[in-house]
Write a protein that holds these residues in place. Structure first.
Motif, short mmCIF file in Angstrom:
data_model
loop_
_atom_site.label_atom_id
_atom_site.label_comp_id
_atom_site.label_asym_id
_atom_site.label_seq_id
_atom_site.Cartn_x
_atom_site.Cartn_y
_atom_site.Cartn_z
N THR A 141 -3.16 -16.15 1.08
CA THR A 141 -3.36 -15.45 2.34
C THR A 141 -2.24 -14.45 2.54
OG1 THR A 141 -2.16 -17.17 3.55
CG2 THR A 141 -4.55 -17.37 3.44
N VAL A 142 -2.58 -13.38 3.21
CA VAL A 142 -1.61 -12.33 3.51
C VAL A 142 -1.60 -12.12 5.01
CG1 VAL A 142 -0.98 -9.93 3.11
CG2 VAL A 142 -2.06 -11.24 1.28
N THR A 143 -0.42 -12.13 5.60
CA THR A 143 -0.29 -12.02 7.05
C THR A 143 0.55 -10.84 7.44
OG1 THR A 143 -0.46 -14.44 7.27
CG2 THR A 143 0.40 -13.22 9.16
N GLN A 144 -0.01 -10.01 8.29
CA GLN A 144 0.74 -8.91 8.89
C GLN A 144 0.78 -9.18 10.39
OE1 GLN A 144 -1.59 -5.83 6.19
NE2 GLN A 144 0.04 -4.81 7.28
N SER A 145 1.94 -9.48 10.89
CA SER A 145 2.06 -9.97 12.27
C SER A 145 2.17 -8.86 13.30
CB SER A 145 3.28 -10.89 12.38
OG SER A 145 4.45 -10.19 12.01
N GLN A 146 2.22 -7.62 12.83
CA GLN A 146 2.38 -6.49 13.76
C GLN A 146 1.09 -5.67 13.77
OE1 GLN A 146 5.33 -5.14 11.12
NE2 GLN A 146 7.04 -5.47 12.50
N PRO A 147 0.22 -5.84 14.75
CA PRO A 147 -1.01 -5.06 14.78
C PRO A 147 -0.72 -3.57 14.94
CG PRO A 147 -1.12 -6.91 16.29
CD PRO A 147 0.30 -6.82 15.82
N GLU A 148 0.34 -3.25 15.70
CA GLU A 148 0.67 -1.85 15.95
C GLU A 148 2.19 -1.67 15.94
OE1 GLU A 148 -3.13 -0.74 18.87
OE2 GLU A 148 -1.08 -0.58 19.59
N MET A 149 2.59 -0.52 15.41
CA MET A 149 4.00 -0.15 15.43
C MET A 149 4.09 1.33 15.77
SD MET A 149 6.16 -2.63 14.74
CE MET A 149 7.60 -1.99 13.84
N SER A 150 5.23 1.70 16.32
CA SER A 150 5.44 3.10 16.69
C SER A 150 6.84 3.51 16.25
CB SER A 150 5.27 3.26 18.20
OG SER A 150 5.51 4.59 18.58
N CYS A 161 5.30 -8.17 6.30
CA CYS A 161 4.20 -8.82 5.59
C CYS A 161 4.71 -10.14 5.01
CB CYS A 161 3.68 -7.93 4.46
SG CYS A 161 2.44 -8.72 3.40
N THR A 162 3.97 -11.18 5.21
CA THR A 162 4.26 -12.46 4.55
C THR A 162 3.00 -12.92 3.85
OG1 THR A 162 3.71 -13.74 6.53
CG2 THR A 162 6.03 -13.14 6.22
N TYR A 163 3.18 -13.77 2.87
CA TYR A 163 2.03 -14.23 2.10
C TYR A 163 2.25 -15.68 1.71
CZ TYR A 163 5.28 -13.20 -1.67
OH TYR A 163 6.39 -13.17 -2.47
N ASP A 164 1.18 -16.30 1.34
CA ASP A 164 1.23 -17.70 0.96
C ASP A 164 0.61 -17.84 -0.43
OD1 ASP A 164 -0.35 -20.79 2.05
OD2 ASP A 164 1.55 -20.44 1.01
N SER A 200 3.53 -18.02 -9.48
CA SER A 200 4.85 -17.47 -9.71
C SER A 200 4.78 -16.02 -10.20
CB SER A 200 5.61 -18.32 -10.73
OG SER A 200 4.89 -18.37 -11.95
N ASP A 201 3.62 -15.66 -10.74
CA ASP A 201 3.44 -14.33 -11.31
C ASP A 201 2.34 -13.61 -10.55
OD1 ASP A 201 2.39 -12.98 -14.53
OD2 ASP A 201 3.54 -12.10 -12.88
N TYR A 202 2.71 -12.54 -9.87
CA TYR A 202 1.73 -11.81 -9.07
C TYR A 202 2.30 -10.44 -8.73
CZ TYR A 202 4.79 -13.89 -5.52
OH TYR A 202 5.88 -14.31 -4.81
N TYR A 203 1.47 -9.64 -8.10
CA TYR A 203 1.90 -8.33 -7.63
C TYR A 203 1.66 -8.23 -6.13
CZ TYR A 203 2.52 -6.23 -12.27
OH TYR A 203 2.97 -5.92 -13.52
N LEU A 204 2.47 -7.41 -5.52
CA LEU A 204 2.30 -7.10 -4.10
C LEU A 204 2.19 -5.60 -3.94
CD1 LEU A 204 5.01 -9.58 -2.84
CD2 LEU A 204 2.55 -9.81 -2.42
N PHE A 205 1.42 -5.19 -2.97
CA PHE A 205 1.15 -3.77 -2.77
C PHE A 205 1.19 -3.43 -1.28
CE2 PHE A 205 -0.88 -3.22 -6.98
CZ PHE A 205 -1.23 -4.52 -7.28
N LYS A 237 11.27 -13.20 -2.44
CA LYS A 237 10.28 -14.09 -3.08
C LYS A 237 10.32 -15.50 -2.50
CE LYS A 237 8.33 -15.28 -7.57
NZ LYS A 237 8.45 -15.12 -9.05
N ALA A 238 11.49 -16.03 -2.31
CA ALA A 238 11.60 -17.40 -1.81
C ALA A 238 11.00 -17.52 -0.41
CB ALA A 238 13.06 -17.84 -1.80
N ALA A 239 11.19 -16.49 0.37
CA ALA A 239 10.66 -16.49 1.73
C ALA A 239 9.23 -15.99 1.78
CB ALA A 239 11.55 -15.63 2.63
N LYS A 240 8.70 -15.52 0.66
CA LYS A 240 7.35 -14.96 0.58
C LYS A 240 7.18 -13.86 1.62
CE LYS A 240 5.61 -19.19 -1.43
NZ LYS A 240 4.78 -20.40 -1.27
#
Lengths: 116, 113
Positions: free
Chosen positions: B3-12, B23-26, B30-35, B70-73
């Protein structure tokens, strides 16, 4: 073509009708994805095709949704007996390979479906 | 499933200032990419930046950089010297062993002149 091509770009249909959305990926891309994006919302994963492997259909919301990919290229997403909650932008994307390989995915401009 | 979580619906952000999108993820992989992808009003999704999980060095692309923990995802995007053209929806995405790409809900960034 140079990019991912989707058609139609806009579709208005009556509730209960079936619709087909088409995606033509970038030539040579083995991976193809369908996502749904409701107004102002994030991307909801629908289905993923990778080469000749069985597709990952885990994101399809109901059995009214289906997709196929012919010849490893063009894909069609079919929605049967459309409902108003199906109204959204349907985005197709393709990439050279697998997500774990870090390949960039390229998106089409989407098909905007409105069910009235 | 990842799962990927973005906790900020809007920013200015004010033009020329710096903004950070979270962005946080679960995952158990151990091997992956983030974008980070950007979606302007034209709806066309554009890749902003990519990070390989096994690399400790944070990726940088001109005015865009990430803080990958990485440790904090955690995988935040920093936009420096913000420009009016940076206004868009920004999506964080995860690419892993399941071979699909999972996206967060997005953050709508407004740039004020």
């Amino acid at each position: 073509g140079a990019g991912v091509s989707q058609s139609p770009s806009n579709k208005v249909t009556e509730k209960g009708k079936d619709v087909e959305l088409r995606c033509d990926p970038i030539s040579g891309h083995t991976a193809l994805y369908w996502y749904r994006q409701s107004l102002g919302q994030g991307l909801e994963f629908l289905i993923y095709f990778q080469g000749n492997s069985a597709p990952d259909k885990s994101g399809l919301p109901s059995d009214r949704f289906s997709a196929e990919r012919t010849g490893g290229s063009v894909s069609t997403l079919t929605i049967q007996r459309t409902q108003q909650e199906d109204s959204a932008v349907y985005l197709c994307a393709s990439s050279r390979g697998q997500g774990r390989s870090g390949n960039t995915i390229y998106f089409g401009e989407g098909s905007w479906l409105t069910v009235v | 499933a990842q799962t990927v979580t973005q906790s900020q619906p809007e920013m200015s952000v004010q033009e020329a200032e710096t903004v950070t999108l979270s962005c946080t993820y679960d995952t158990s992989e151990s091997d992956y990419y983030l974008f980070w992808y950007k979606q302007p009003p034209s709806r066309q999704m554009i890749l902003v930046i990519r990070q390989e999980a096994y690399k400790q060095q944070n990726a940088t692309e001109n005015r865009f950089s990430v803080n990958f923990q990485k440790a904090a995802k955690s995988f935040s995007l920093k936009i420096s010297d913000s420009q009016l053209g940076d206004a868009a929806m920004y999506f964080c995405a995860y690419g892993g062993n399941n071979n699909d790409m999972r996206f967060g809900a997005g953050t709508r960034l407004t740039v004020k002149p």
